[in-house]
Design a protein around this motif. Structure first.
Motif, short mmCIF file in Angstrom:
data_model
loop_
_atom_site.label_atom_id
_atom_site.label_comp_id
_atom_site.label_asym_id
_atom_site.label_seq_id
_atom_site.Cartn_x
_atom_site.Cartn_y
_atom_site.Cartn_z
N TRP A 50 0.82 -1.20 0.00
CA TRP A 50 0.00 0.00 0.00
C TRP A 50 0.85 1.25 0.00
N GLU A 104 -3.09 5.15 0.36
CA GLU A 104 -4.01 4.02 0.52
C GLU A 104 -4.22 3.68 1.98
N ARG A 134 -7.73 3.87 4.16
CA ARG A 134 -8.27 2.71 4.87
C ARG A 134 -8.40 2.98 6.37
#
Length: 187
Positions: free
Chosen positions: A24, A28, A32
């Motif tokens: 990631w 990202e 999240r």
């Protein structure tokens, strides 16, 4: 170094490693975890003082307990797996063996195996978690490698990298023993 400094370094090191293990970007992980990229940059550089809520959201996003992020003790740089710790986890009907030689934990995890297949033996494997990769190196004989309906022959001295997140199998369709080393990277 102060206790807070050591914890900050542990969090920075762990978050960087886990994020990289997932493949990631900072953006990202921030998405999240419901946080900002700036907070993560500071966190991964060992700067700043994130609050408990931020750390919990990051640990949830990474799929690890909060304690994993703040553990000050590092994994030792070398872990030995002496022969008495090797474990035979598969035995074929004709005497073949699948022996787990070593493994790391938690995810991403890496396993090292030694396999012996007698003539006519095969071992089918269910798909592993998404993103899993495997590498096989044939020391002796010719391995019949099946991956997601495809069959390839891996000859002595050759290696193959394949996806382990699909049905796969290892087989010996020859009249002599097949020996191979297998590494499994479980992301």
């Amino acid at each position: 170094m102060s206790g807070q400094g050591a914890i900050g370094e542990a969090v920075a090191r762990t978050v960087r490693a886990l994020r990289a293990g997932h493949g990631w970007s900072l953006d990202e992980l921030a998405g999240r975890a419901g946080g900002s990229k700036g907070v993560l940059v500071g966190l991964e550089q060992g700067r700043g003082n994130p609050n408990l809520g931020t750390l919990i959201r990051i640990s949830d996003a990474l799929g690890v307990p909060l304690t994993r992020l703040v553990q000050v003790e590092e994994e030792p740089p070398v872990r030995m797996f002496r022969p008495e710790r090797h474990v035979v986890l598969w035995e074929g009907e004709k005497g073949g063996k699948g022996t787990l030689l070593a493994g790391s934990d938690p995810r991403p995890s890496l396993e090292l195996w030694r396999w012996e297949l007698q003539p006519g033996e095969s071992r089918a494997s269910d798909p592993h978690v998404p993103g899993t990769k495997e590498i096989v190196y044939v020391q002796e004989g010719t391995l019949t490698l099946g991956v997601d309906g495809r069959t390839d022959l891996v000859e002595e001295g050759a290696a193959a990298v394949f996806v382990g997140d699909r049905p796969h199998s290892y087989g010996n369709a020859t009249k002599r023993e097949v020996r191979f080393i297998l590494a499994v990277l479980d992301l």
